[in-house]
Scaffold this motif. Structure first.
Motif, mmCIF file in Angstrom:
data_model
loop_
_atom_site.group_PDB
_atom_site.id
_atom_site.type_symbol
_atom_site.label_atom_id
_atom_site.label_comp_id
_atom_site.label_asym_id
_atom_site.label_seq_id
_atom_site.Cartn_x
_atom_site.Cartn_y
_atom_site.Cartn_z
ATOM 1 N N THR A 85 2.180 -9.398 4.793
ATOM 2 C CA THR A 85 2.791 -8.075 4.976
ATOM 3 C C THR A 85 3.392 -7.459 3.721
ATOM 4 O OG1 THR A 85 4.959 -9.011 5.588
ATOM 5 C CG2 THR A 85 3.360 -8.680 7.369
ATOM 6 N N ASN A 86 3.403 -8.158 2.579
ATOM 7 C CA ASN A 86 4.000 -7.594 1.361
ATOM 8 C C ASN A 86 3.418 -6.227 0.987
ATOM 9 O OD1 ASN A 86 5.968 -8.423 -0.939
ATOM 10 N ND2 ASN A 86 4.190 -7.620 -2.019
ATOM 11 N N PRO A 87 2.084 -6.027 1.073
ATOM 12 C CA PRO A 87 1.530 -4.701 0.742
ATOM 13 C C PRO A 87 2.127 -3.570 1.581
ATOM 14 C CG PRO A 87 -0.221 -6.332 0.817
ATOM 15 C CD PRO A 87 1.003 -7.005 1.342
ATOM 16 N N ILE A 88 2.393 -3.839 2.852
ATOM 17 C CA ILE A 88 2.965 -2.805 3.727
ATOM 18 C C ILE A 88 4.344 -2.397 3.228
ATOM 19 C CG2 ILE A 88 3.768 -2.284 6.077
ATOM 20 C CD1 ILE A 88 1.730 -4.376 7.080
ATOM 21 N N TRP A 89 5.152 -3.381 2.819
ATOM 22 C CA TRP A 89 6.518 -3.082 2.390
ATOM 23 C C TRP A 89 6.572 -2.456 1.007
ATOM 24 C CZ3 TRP A 89 9.195 -2.411 6.294
ATOM 25 C CH2 TRP A 89 9.070 -3.216 7.428
ATOM 26 N N VAL A 90 5.581 -2.747 0.156
ATOM 27 C CA VAL A 90 5.493 -2.060 -1.138
ATOM 28 C C VAL A 90 5.278 -0.568 -0.902
ATOM 29 C CG1 VAL A 90 4.126 -1.764 -3.244
ATOM 30 C CG2 VAL A 90 4.677 -4.063 -2.443
ATOM 31 N N VAL A 91 4.330 -0.226 -0.028
ATOM 32 C CA VAL A 91 4.046 1.182 0.287
ATOM 33 C C VAL A 91 5.282 1.835 0.901
ATOM 34 C CG1 VAL A 91 2.685 2.735 1.743
ATOM 35 C CG2 VAL A 91 1.566 0.837 0.564
ATOM 36 N N ASN A 92 5.946 1.135 1.815
ATOM 37 C CA ASN A 92 7.138 1.688 2.456
ATOM 38 C C ASN A 92 8.252 1.963 1.446
ATOM 39 O OD1 ASN A 92 9.991 0.583 3.891
ATOM 40 N ND2 ASN A 92 8.916 2.238 4.938
ATOM 41 N N VAL A 124 -0.975 6.748 4.075
ATOM 42 C CA VAL A 124 -2.312 6.506 3.514
ATOM 43 C C VAL A 124 -2.410 7.099 2.116
ATOM 44 C CG1 VAL A 124 -4.774 6.972 3.782
ATOM 45 C CG2 VAL A 124 -3.394 6.404 5.787
ATOM 46 N N GLY A 125 -1.838 8.298 1.932
ATOM 47 C CA GLY A 125 -1.867 8.935 0.619
ATOM 48 C C GLY A 125 -1.141 8.107 -0.425
ATOM 49 N N THR A 126 0.016 7.557 -0.049
ATOM 50 C CA THR A 126 0.793 6.710 -0.958
ATOM 51 C C THR A 126 0.020 5.439 -1.303
ATOM 52 O OG1 THR A 126 2.869 7.516 0.003
ATOM 53 C CG2 THR A 126 2.971 5.461 -1.251
ATOM 54 N N LEU A 127 -0.615 4.836 -0.289
ATOM 55 C CA LEU A 127 -1.399 3.613 -0.499
ATOM 56 C C LEU A 127 -2.559 3.860 -1.459
ATOM 57 C CD1 LEU A 127 -2.285 0.719 0.198
ATOM 58 C CD2 LEU A 127 -3.474 1.652 2.190
ATOM 59 N N LEU A 128 -3.324 4.929 -1.224
ATOM 60 C CA LEU A 128 -4.481 5.234 -2.078
ATOM 61 C C LEU A 128 -4.056 5.566 -3.501
ATOM 62 C CD1 LEU A 128 -6.642 7.365 0.402
ATOM 63 C CD2 LEU A 128 -6.965 4.971 -0.256
ATOM 64 N N ALA A 129 -2.951 6.324 -3.651
ATOM 65 C CA ALA A 129 -2.458 6.678 -4.982
ATOM 66 C C ALA A 129 -2.018 5.427 -5.741
ATOM 67 C CB ALA A 129 -1.297 7.660 -4.859
ATOM 68 N N LEU A 130 -1.363 4.517 -5.040
ATOM 69 C CA LEU A 130 -0.886 3.279 -5.665
ATOM 70 C C LEU A 130 -2.059 2.441 -6.169
ATOM 71 C CD1 LEU A 130 1.981 1.084 -4.308
ATOM 72 C CD2 LEU A 130 -0.127 0.015 -5.054
ATOM 73 N N ILE A 131 -3.091 2.280 -5.327
ATOM 74 C CA ILE A 131 -4.269 1.491 -5.718
ATOM 75 C C ILE A 131 -5.001 2.164 -6.877
ATOM 76 C CG2 ILE A 131 -6.533 0.662 -4.962
ATOM 77 C CD1 ILE A 131 -5.332 0.314 -2.164
ATOM 78 N N GLY A 176 -3.812 -0.242 -9.423
ATOM 79 C CA GLY A 176 -4.688 -1.344 -9.043
ATOM 80 C C GLY A 176 -4.197 -2.079 -7.812
ATOM 81 N N PRO A 177 -5.100 -2.824 -7.138
ATOM 82 C CA PRO A 177 -4.736 -3.548 -5.907
ATOM 83 C C PRO A 177 -3.620 -4.561 -6.093
ATOM 84 C CG PRO A 177 -7.118 -3.467 -6.202
ATOM 85 C CD PRO A 177 -6.514 -2.972 -7.478
ATOM 86 N N GLN A 178 -3.504 -5.105 -7.333
ATOM 87 C CA GLN A 178 -2.461 -6.119 -7.567
ATOM 88 C C GLN A 178 -1.054 -5.558 -7.369
ATOM 89 O OE1 GLN A 178 -4.431 -4.824 -9.853
ATOM 90 N NE2 GLN A 178 -3.267 -4.261 -11.689
ATOM 91 N N ALA A 179 -0.914 -4.238 -7.465
ATOM 92 C CA ALA A 179 0.405 -3.625 -7.280
ATOM 93 C C ALA A 179 0.917 -3.820 -5.854
ATOM 94 C CB ALA A 179 0.340 -2.132 -7.603
ATOM 95 N N LEU A 180 -0.002 -4.054 -4.909
ATOM 96 C CA LEU A 180 0.397 -4.272 -3.516
ATOM 97 C C LEU A 180 1.169 -5.577 -3.345
ATOM 98 C CD1 LEU A 180 -2.900 -3.137 -1.739
ATOM 99 C CD2 LEU A 180 -0.731 -1.895 -1.826
ATOM 100 N N PHE A 181 1.089 -6.446 -4.348
ATOM 101 C CA PHE A 181 1.802 -7.726 -4.265
ATOM 102 C C PHE A 181 2.966 -7.787 -5.254
ATOM 103 C CE2 PHE A 181 -2.235 -8.480 -2.264
ATOM 104 C CZ PHE A 181 -1.875 -9.231 -1.158
ATOM 105 N N SER A 182 3.434 -6.600 -5.701
ATOM 106 C CA SER A 182 4.628 -6.551 -6.537
ATOM 107 C C SER A 182 5.805 -7.103 -5.727
ATOM 108 C CB SER A 182 4.931 -5.103 -6.942
ATOM 109 O OG SER A 182 3.874 -4.556 -7.693
ATOM 110 N N GLY A 183 6.617 -7.903 -6.380
ATOM 111 C CA GLY A 183 7.802 -8.428 -5.696
ATOM 112 C C GLY A 183 7.533 -9.558 -4.733
#
Length: 316
Positions: free
Chosen positions: A131-138, A167-174, A178-185
């Motif tokens: 669930t880390n990617p979900i909380w990064v976006v949040n 969805v917009g925040t998720l796509l902009a972040l990737i 890059g996808p690795q940003a979803l596992f920040s923290g």
């Protein structure tokens, strides 16, 4: 006979997971404005020293009441997935310990303190990775940048920029990091597995003691949940702050490790920087946990009742 028992146990695990997800959604919806205030205080150090009411007033003036609920959709999705995964794995591990206790001929099959902590560690680690990617976006949505990073940059009377979608925040972040940003923290998040371990261990052990004397009502569960979360959050809050800052690190500039983040906070803000926003965070965490345990017990009983009724209808 074993397959039936296994199927029944799996069904019970799912019932716990569903009731935990439902309880999480209800408790999160009730306390979300406090999450917004706490998260912004953690990552916007220059604004963190303002009072609670001043922070509420500033957000409402700048963004309207909806500003207090920025990122609510991703938070509700995140808490439902988080609690479903956590409770499923926790109950799965707990059932394993209970079976081992029966085989060993132990007087009570209830979990010991060590077993509660191990079950919490397994469930918490699985939950973090999923669930880390979900909380990064949040976190990105909750702390989104304003024009030039200041409230003053918005012309008086003008409306704040439209809030980005999940969805917009998720796509902009990737796209931008890059996808690795979803596992920040993710490292401090894994360290923070100690939070639910402490919370659930305190809850389970106190519950075991009280169950010998009386039935655990939703009100008692509410109080036990509040006590466990108060203790756990007060101890682990510095790591919560570091995790929130790492979630937005790529957006604000270069990435940094957990150790670098901690050293920077001490250098720029002193040790008090680790406790930015602790007031609303502890209040929110305690209330959310308390409501969660109260709602979960009721929802679990309702889920079991519906399951039994469905089985009776199917048997006719």
């Amino acid at each position: 006979m074993a397959p039936t028992t296994t199927a029944a146990q799996q069904s019970d695990n799912v019932a716990h997971a569903l009731s935990g997800a439902g309880g999480g959604i209800l408790s999160m919806a009730l306390t979300y404005p406090l999450i917004t205030l706490s998260t912004r205080a953690q990552v916007e150090s220059k604004r963190a020293d303002s009072g609670f009411l001043d922070a509420v007033k500033r957000i409402v003036q700048r963004e309207g009441v909806t500003g207090l609920y920025a990122g609510l959709d991703s938070a509700l999705f995140g808490i439902s997935v988080t609690n479903f995964v956590y409770y499923y794995w926790y109950e799965w591990t707990r059932s394993g310990f209970e079976k081992a206790a029966i085989k060993a001929g132990r007087a009570s099959k209830k979990l010991t303190t060590i077993e509660s902590m191990i079950a919490g560690a397994i469930a918490g680690s699985a939950t973090v990775m999923l669930t880390n990617p979900i909380w990064v976006v949040n976190t990105r949505m909750t702390t989104r940048k304003q024009n030039k990073e200041t409230d003053e940059s918005i012309i008086p009377g003008a409306r704040a920029p439209k809030q980005p979608t999940t969805v917009g925040t998720l796509l902009a972040l990737i796209r931008e990091e890059g996808p690795q940003a979803l596992f920040s923290g993710v490292v401090p998040a894994l360290v923070l597995v100690i939070n639910p371990i402490l919370q659930y261990t305190i809850f389970e052990q106190l519950k075991n003691i009280l169950e010998k004397k009386k039935r655990i009502t939703p009100t008692v569960a509410f109080l036990l949940g509040a006590l466990g979360k108060l203790f756990a959050t007060s101890i682990t809050y510095p790591y919560i702050t570091v995790k929130s800052r790492m979630h937005v690190a790529g957006r604000d500039g270069g990435k940094e490790s957990m150790g670098e983040g901690m050293r920077r906070i001490i250098k720029e803000e002193g040790y008090v920087g680790f406790y930015k926003g602790i007031g609303p965070k502890v209040t929110q965490s305690v209330l959310t946990a308390a409501f969660l345990f109260a709602f979960k017990d009721v929802l679990y009983e309702q889920t079991i009742r519906l399951r039994r009724n469905a089985a009776k209808v199917a048997a006719k």
